[in-house]
Design a protein around this motif. Structure first.
Motif, mmCIF file in Angstrom:
data_model
loop_
_atom_site.group_PDB
_atom_site.id
_atom_site.type_symbol
_atom_site.label_atom_id
_atom_site.label_comp_id
_atom_site.label_asym_id
_atom_site.label_seq_id
_atom_site.Cartn_x
_atom_site.Cartn_y
_atom_site.Cartn_z
ATOM 1 N N PHE A 262 29.307 56.012 38.541
ATOM 2 C CA PHE A 262 28.605 57.250 38.867
ATOM 3 C C PHE A 262 29.431 58.197 39.742
ATOM 4 C CE2 PHE A 262 25.332 53.876 38.492
ATOM 5 C CZ PHE A 262 24.728 54.328 37.326
ATOM 6 N N VAL A 263 30.651 57.822 40.073
ATOM 7 C CA VAL A 263 31.480 58.663 40.938
ATOM 8 C C VAL A 263 32.667 59.199 40.148
ATOM 9 C CG1 VAL A 263 30.771 57.383 42.984
ATOM 10 C CG2 VAL A 263 32.861 56.717 41.782
ATOM 11 N N GLY A 264 33.253 60.260 40.668
ATOM 12 C CA GLY A 264 34.356 60.897 39.956
ATOM 13 C C GLY A 264 35.680 60.192 40.123
ATOM 14 N N GLU A 265 35.824 59.422 41.201
ATOM 15 C CA GLU A 265 37.069 58.724 41.443
ATOM 16 C C GLU A 265 37.120 57.398 40.680
ATOM 17 O OE1 GLU A 265 35.643 61.216 44.684
ATOM 18 O OE2 GLU A 265 34.853 59.349 43.851
ATOM 19 N N ARG A 266 38.296 56.892 40.516
ATOM 20 C CA ARG A 266 38.467 55.595 39.852
ATOM 21 C C ARG A 266 38.341 54.493 40.893
ATOM 22 N NH1 ARG A 266 43.813 52.966 37.729
ATOM 23 N NH2 ARG A 266 43.047 51.392 36.285
ATOM 24 N N VAL A 267 37.479 53.524 40.651
ATOM 25 C CA VAL A 267 37.248 52.421 41.580
ATOM 26 C C VAL A 267 37.480 51.111 40.840
ATOM 27 C CG1 VAL A 267 35.596 51.282 43.097
ATOM 28 C CG2 VAL A 267 35.540 53.785 42.848
ATOM 29 N N VAL A 268 38.373 50.279 41.389
ATOM 30 C CA VAL A 268 38.724 49.011 40.740
ATOM 31 C C VAL A 268 38.619 47.880 41.748
ATOM 32 C CG1 VAL A 268 40.497 47.707 39.514
ATOM 33 C CG2 VAL A 268 40.308 50.181 39.170
ATOM 34 N N VAL A 269 37.857 46.849 41.410
ATOM 35 C CA VAL A 269 37.832 45.611 42.194
ATOM 36 C C VAL A 269 38.864 44.680 41.585
ATOM 37 C CG1 VAL A 269 36.455 43.649 42.936
ATOM 38 C CG2 VAL A 269 35.411 45.930 42.789
ATOM 39 N N LEU A 270 39.896 44.390 42.340
ATOM 40 C CA LEU A 270 41.051 43.672 41.806
ATOM 41 C C LEU A 270 40.806 42.165 41.749
ATOM 42 C CD1 LEU A 270 44.040 43.805 40.888
ATOM 43 C CD2 LEU A 270 44.675 43.547 43.291
ATOM 44 N N ALA A 271 41.102 41.580 40.608
ATOM 45 C CA ALA A 271 41.133 40.124 40.450
ATOM 46 C C ALA A 271 42.576 39.756 40.120
ATOM 47 C CB ALA A 271 40.190 39.677 39.340
ATOM 48 N N ALA A 272 43.298 39.279 41.111
ATOM 49 C CA ALA A 272 44.728 39.017 40.939
ATOM 50 C C ALA A 272 44.940 37.691 40.221
ATOM 51 C CB ALA A 272 45.430 39.002 42.290
ATOM 52 N N GLU A 273 45.436 37.755 39.001
ATOM 53 C CA GLU A 273 45.650 36.557 38.186
ATOM 54 C C GLU A 273 47.139 36.195 38.159
ATOM 55 O OE1 GLU A 273 43.533 34.548 36.734
ATOM 56 O OE2 GLU A 273 41.781 35.676 37.394
ATOM 57 N N PRO A 274 47.483 34.971 38.558
ATOM 58 C CA PRO A 274 48.890 34.566 38.507
ATOM 59 C C PRO A 274 49.301 34.165 37.091
ATOM 60 C CG PRO A 274 47.557 32.763 39.318
ATOM 61 C CD PRO A 274 46.619 33.924 39.116
ATOM 62 N N THR A 275 50.483 34.553 36.688
ATOM 63 C CA THR A 275 51.064 34.104 35.428
ATOM 64 C C THR A 275 52.552 33.888 35.657
ATOM 65 O OG1 THR A 275 51.629 36.330 34.636
ATOM 66 C CG2 THR A 275 49.423 35.494 34.075
ATOM 67 N N ALA A 276 53.183 33.130 34.777
ATOM 68 C CA ALA A 276 54.624 32.917 34.900
ATOM 69 C C ALA A 276 55.373 34.234 34.811
ATOM 70 C CB ALA A 276 55.103 31.944 33.824
ATOM 71 N N ALA A 277 54.903 35.146 33.954
ATOM 72 C CA ALA A 277 55.570 36.444 33.823
ATOM 73 C C ALA A 277 55.485 37.233 35.122
ATOM 74 C CB ALA A 277 54.944 37.235 32.675
ATOM 75 N N ARG A 278 54.331 37.199 35.782
ATOM 76 C CA ARG A 278 54.193 37.913 37.055
ATOM 77 C C ARG A 278 55.022 37.248 38.144
ATOM 78 N NH1 ARG A 278 48.249 38.677 35.569
ATOM 79 N NH2 ARG A 278 48.129 40.876 34.950
ATOM 80 N N LEU A 279 55.082 35.908 38.143
ATOM 81 C CA LEU A 279 55.938 35.215 39.107
ATOM 82 C C LEU A 279 57.404 35.593 38.900
ATOM 83 C CD1 LEU A 279 54.257 31.699 39.021
ATOM 84 C CD2 LEU A 279 54.313 33.240 40.988
#
Length: 324
Positions: A262-279
């Protein structure tokens, strides 16, 4: 093997350093001889089953006690053995990763959550990376898409995630405003912050393209007012220990999820998922000198309760690491 056992909810005093059966390997698993394991805020949250509402849904928690009996998530060490399905790692390889049960002499991690360690870091420094640095990278690069010239506000800049976020945003060319307490101002500035706001002495004002909130101590309305038109608010974790709470930072998260559409700004609740690529990304950023782990203090594994107590009650700067 020796491990830090957690069988009932409570403060750090409920942790027991004792003997347990070593973990077993599945096809795509890696058995790591732990050399270091970092302490995160999530450890005291899980230790206390806090906030209480999380006991209804978090996979590690039950209503009356924890489902997983060994605490810890981030680790660095050497490969001891691999399952039949793992062909690209071998015993003796230096690795780091993220998996439950890291506060132990050995930890089993799926291949998808372990990667070769940075060659430029000590084991203690490598163990400081996975959860905290991955959260910073996902929040700023993958979610917010921070670009050169943008303004970025980091609330909770002196913690484990915060210091990595300051370094990363500055390296990506953003103008970084960091929020912390008096004793951490110079540390945060040395990591690349252009402006440091001491929240104990001055109000937080201005408008920013990206607000990365790592504390959960401000209302949704306050955080929205800090956003420039079209800005992005990223919420990740937070909360301070009160010895137990019903909602904790989940109150802010639930409110943000309910109101985001309902708001104009972008709001994201982060769920940080580990992966080998991110590591692998974290390893490359560390070896390139972009991410520099700051370890405030190390404790032996047997003193894990003291380490968690310090994390919970003293608002530590950067990372605390257990050595094994």
């Amino acid at each position: 093997m020796k491990a830090v056992l957690h069988t009932t909810y409570g403060g750090p005093e409920v942790l027991r350093f004792t003997d347990v059966e070593p973990p077993s390997l599945a096809d795509r698993d890696v058995l790591v001889r732990t050399r270091a394991a970092s302490v995160n805020a999530r450890d005291w949250h899980l230790l206390r089953g806090d906030p209480y509402l999380a006991r209804l849904g978090a996979p590690e928690l039950g209503l009356r006690g924890p489902k997983l009996r060994i605490r810890g998530t981030d680790f660095a060490g050497t490969v001891d053995a691999v399952g039949p399905g793992v062909t690209d790692l071998a015993p003796g390889d230096a690795v780091f990763g993220e998996a439950p049960g890291a506060f132990a002499e050995y930890v089993v991690a799926p291949r998808e959550r372990v990667e070769r360690a940075p060659s430029t870091l000590t084991m203690a420094e490598a163990a400081a990376l996975p959860l905290a640095a991955n959260t910073a990278v996902m929040g700023l690069r993958e979610v917010a898409g921070v670009a050169a010239g943008q303004s970025v506000l980091i609330n909770g800049a002196s913690g484990g995630v915060g210091l990595f976020a300051v370094q990363l945003a500055a390296a990506d060319g953003a103008r970084v405003t960091a929020v912390c307490s008096t004793r951490n101002v110079e540390t945060v500035r040395s990591m690349g912050a252009h402006t440091v706001v001491d929240y104990t002495r001055e109000p937080l004002t201005g408008r920013y393209d990206v607000v990365f909130d790592l504390v959960g101590n401000r209302s949704f309305g306050e955080l929205r007012r800090l956003l420039a038109p079209g800005g992005t608010l990223v919420l990740s974790g937070g909360g301070t220990s009160e010895g137990g709470s019903l909602f904790g930072p989940m109150g802010l998260v639930l409110r943000a999820k309910a109101l985001a559409r309902f708001v104009g700004e972008r709001v994201v609740v982060l769920a940080a998922e580990p992966t080998a690529a991110r590591l692998a990304v974290l390893r490359d950023l560390a070896d390139a000198g972009v991410l520099r782990p700051l370890v405030e203090r190390t404790y032996p594994l047997a003193a894990a309760a003291d380490a968690v107590r310090r994390m919970e009650t003293e608002h530590t700067r950067a990372k605390i690491v257990l050595t094994v």
